[in-house]
Design a protein around this motif. Structure first.
Motif, mmCIF file in Angstrom:
data_model
loop_
_atom_site.group_PDB
_atom_site.id
_atom_site.type_symbol
_atom_site.label_atom_id
_atom_site.label_comp_id
_atom_site.label_asym_id
_atom_site.label_seq_id
_atom_site.Cartn_x
_atom_site.Cartn_y
_atom_site.Cartn_z
ATOM 1 N N GLY A 2 0.821 -1.357 -0.085
ATOM 2 C CA GLY A 2 0.152 0.032 -0.088
ATOM 3 C C GLY A 2 0.955 1.168 -0.107
ATOM 4 O O GLY A 2 2.057 1.285 -0.306
ATOM 5 N N ARG A 3 0.243 2.142 0.430
ATOM 6 C CA ARG A 3 0.939 3.575 0.433
ATOM 7 C C ARG A 3 1.377 3.961 1.663
ATOM 8 O O ARG A 3 1.100 3.579 2.872
ATOM 9 C CB ARG A 3 -0.175 4.868 0.072
ATOM 10 C CG ARG A 3 0.353 6.038 -0.063
ATOM 11 C CD ARG A 3 -0.847 7.027 -0.574
ATOM 12 N NE ARG A 3 -1.002 6.814 -2.048
ATOM 13 C CZ ARG A 3 -2.222 6.968 -2.505
ATOM 14 N NH1 ARG A 3 -3.379 7.327 -2.026
ATOM 15 N NH2 ARG A 3 -2.192 6.731 -4.012
ATOM 16 N N LEU A 4 2.624 4.824 1.815
ATOM 17 C CA LEU A 4 3.195 5.383 2.882
ATOM 18 C C LEU A 4 2.409 6.563 3.390
ATOM 19 O O LEU A 4 2.169 7.278 2.492
ATOM 20 C CB LEU A 4 4.745 5.702 2.554
ATOM 21 C CG LEU A 4 5.401 6.498 3.814
ATOM 22 C CD1 LEU A 4 5.500 5.616 4.981
ATOM 23 C CD2 LEU A 4 6.745 6.756 3.330
ATOM 24 N N GLY A 5 2.073 6.694 4.832
ATOM 25 C CA GLY A 5 1.463 7.997 5.177
ATOM 26 C C GLY A 5 2.551 8.695 6.315
ATOM 27 O O GLY A 5 3.114 7.525 6.794
ATOM 28 N N ILE A 6 2.829 9.922 5.949
ATOM 29 C CA ILE A 6 3.686 10.490 6.902
ATOM 30 C C ILE A 6 2.900 11.348 8.160
ATOM 31 O O ILE A 6 2.153 12.425 7.691
ATOM 32 C CB ILE A 6 4.736 11.365 6.220
ATOM 33 C CG1 ILE A 6 5.652 10.713 5.009
ATOM 34 C CG2 ILE A 6 5.519 12.398 7.394
ATOM 35 C CD1 ILE A 6 6.457 11.483 4.398
ATOM 36 N N LEU A 7 2.767 10.738 9.466
ATOM 37 C CA LEU A 7 1.810 11.363 10.177
ATOM 38 C C LEU A 7 2.829 12.605 10.760
ATOM 39 O O LEU A 7 3.731 12.450 11.188
ATOM 40 C CB LEU A 7 1.756 10.575 11.476
ATOM 41 C CG LEU A 7 0.660 11.058 12.639
ATOM 42 C CD1 LEU A 7 -0.581 11.370 11.933
ATOM 43 C CD2 LEU A 7 0.618 10.006 13.588
ATOM 44 N N ILE A 16 11.348 16.706 4.689
ATOM 45 C CA ILE A 16 12.529 15.878 4.317
ATOM 46 C C ILE A 16 12.123 14.574 4.031
ATOM 47 O O ILE A 16 12.621 13.915 3.149
ATOM 48 C CB ILE A 16 13.454 16.165 5.410
ATOM 49 C CG1 ILE A 16 14.179 17.610 5.519
ATOM 50 C CG2 ILE A 16 14.966 15.204 5.203
ATOM 51 C CD1 ILE A 16 15.049 17.987 6.759
ATOM 52 N N GLY A 17 11.333 13.925 4.963
ATOM 53 C CA GLY A 17 11.035 12.457 4.724
ATOM 54 C C GLY A 17 9.937 12.317 3.672
ATOM 55 O O GLY A 17 10.480 11.275 2.777
ATOM 56 N N MET A 18 9.206 13.466 3.181
ATOM 57 C CA MET A 18 8.560 13.259 1.946
ATOM 58 C C MET A 18 9.414 13.173 0.771
ATOM 59 O O MET A 18 9.362 12.587 -0.159
ATOM 60 C CB MET A 18 7.610 14.606 1.937
ATOM 61 C CG MET A 18 7.046 14.555 0.676
ATOM 62 S SD MET A 18 5.621 13.400 0.221
ATOM 63 C CE MET A 18 4.300 13.497 1.381
ATOM 64 N N ASP A 27 4.799 6.620 -2.945
ATOM 65 C CA ASP A 27 3.675 7.738 -3.465
ATOM 66 C C ASP A 27 2.933 8.111 -2.079
ATOM 67 O O ASP A 27 1.935 7.680 -1.618
ATOM 68 C CB ASP A 27 2.696 6.972 -4.191
ATOM 69 C CG ASP A 27 1.531 8.041 -4.700
ATOM 70 O OD1 ASP A 27 1.747 9.000 -4.703
ATOM 71 O OD2 ASP A 27 0.535 7.293 -4.955
ATOM 72 N N PRO A 28 3.720 8.900 -1.248
ATOM 73 C CA PRO A 28 3.296 9.039 -0.049
ATOM 74 C C PRO A 28 2.378 10.288 0.218
ATOM 75 O O PRO A 28 2.294 11.037 -0.651
ATOM 76 C CB PRO A 28 4.562 9.502 0.747
ATOM 77 C CG PRO A 28 5.499 9.952 -0.320
ATOM 78 C CD PRO A 28 4.923 9.333 -1.501
ATOM 79 N N PHE A 29 1.594 10.423 1.178
ATOM 80 C CA PHE A 29 0.801 11.278 1.795
ATOM 81 C C PHE A 29 1.208 11.830 3.259
ATOM 82 O O PHE A 29 1.333 11.144 3.989
ATOM 83 C CB PHE A 29 -0.829 11.382 1.509
ATOM 84 C CG PHE A 29 -1.343 11.395 0.210
ATOM 85 C CD1 PHE A 29 -1.928 12.614 0.084
ATOM 86 C CD2 PHE A 29 -1.165 10.339 -0.608
ATOM 87 C CE1 PHE A 29 -2.484 12.676 -1.365
ATOM 88 C CE2 PHE A 29 -1.568 10.594 -1.926
ATOM 89 C CZ PHE A 29 -2.321 11.596 -2.180
#
Length: 284
Positions: A2-7, A16-18, A27-29
């Motif tokens: 699935g997709r990565l989410g950056i809390l 920076i993480g994005m 394909d993060p959000f």
């Protein structure tokens, strides 16, 4: 997968993480925390607003956007847990299960529940490896004997308070602790400790726990840390090697030189040997 989410909370780390996650083909959000000072930077089209006190809503947002991994980055003020906020039923249920309200207890309880939902919280180091300094002294001037003794003393106590989940930093002079970080954060602890340093400038030591969980709350320092130190009679910053995130390392070291602040990354080696030679930043 699935997709990565950056809390995402406040500060530069989420951006920076994005950037690093996108470079790695993700394909993060951002799951941007409303109770923080989050800013999207160059990625306003990758933001899903959430409220950290609405854990049920966070889970729904993850599932609706096929997010199966979470990366926790950025600042959220610790005192939020003590405010009379409108927690949802899911958050209240998790709070009731916690052994205490220390950071690790909160993170661990939430992580275990998310794992049951098929959402894995990943190491903060995954996309921030370039921000971790290997062991060494990164500024030009070496320390004298008394300064080395204070670094050894301070790192020992910083690790102890981190292990107790009180905070991550102490301010010391002449092998005496002037301030211990707690809920107020590192900068306020530096201000308190620096106010007691008179004849000699103080040493700031910041450490992870002896067995730090890399998913949560890795020690972090940045430009603001150096500015607060300079304004409050502190001229040495010692951090734990491979466990402390340095925001924008090149800019950080350059400013430290200008402010005449020593920077040491301390591992398990002899501090005198670490101090003996200046180490250069790894090439990006």
């Amino acid at each position: 997968m699935g997709r990565l989410g950056i809390l995402a909370g406040g500060g530069n780390l989420p951006q920076i993480g994005m950037r690093e996650a996108l470079a790695a083909g993700e394909d993060p959000f951002f799951l941007s925390i409303a109770e923080s000072d989050f800013t999207p930077g160059n990625y306003p089209d990758r933001v899903i607003p959430i409220r950290i006190v609405k854990i049920g809503g966070l889970l729904k947002s993850c599932k609706a956007n096929q997010i199966d991994r979470l990366l926790l980055l950025g600042k959220v003020k610790k005192e939020i847990i003590f405010k009379s906020l409108n927690f949802d039923l899911k958050a209240l249920a998790l709070l009731a299960r916690m052994v205490n309200r220390h950071d690790y207890s909160i993170f661990k309880t939430v992580a275990e529940d998310f794992e049951k939902q098929g959402i894995h919280i990943i190491s903060q180091k995954t996309y921030l490896k370039s921000l971790l300094l290997p062991e060494g002294r990164y500024t030009k001037r070496s320390l004298d004997k008394k300064q080395i003794e204070d670094v050894i003393f301070g790192m020992e106590y910083a690790e102890k308070i981190a292990h107790l989940d009180i905070g991550q930093a102490v301010v010391v002079v002449d092998k005496s602790v002037l301030a211990v970080e707690a809920v107020e954060g590192t900068d306020q602890a530096i201000k308190r400790g620096g106010s007691f340093a008179k004849k000699r400038k103080a040493v700031v030591c910041k450490s992870s726990k002896p067995s730090q969980d890399p998913r949560f709350d890795l020690p972090t320092v940045g430009i603001e840390t150096l500015k607060v130190m300079s304004e409050n009679n502190c001229d040495i910053l010692a951090v734990r090697e491979g466990e402390t995130i340095i925001v924008n390392p090149s800019e950080f070291i350059n400013l430290a030189e200008k402010l005449k602040i020593h920077i040491l990354s301390i591992g398990r080696g002899n501090v005198s040997k670490i101090n003996s030679t200046q180490k250069k930043l790894p090439k990006a």
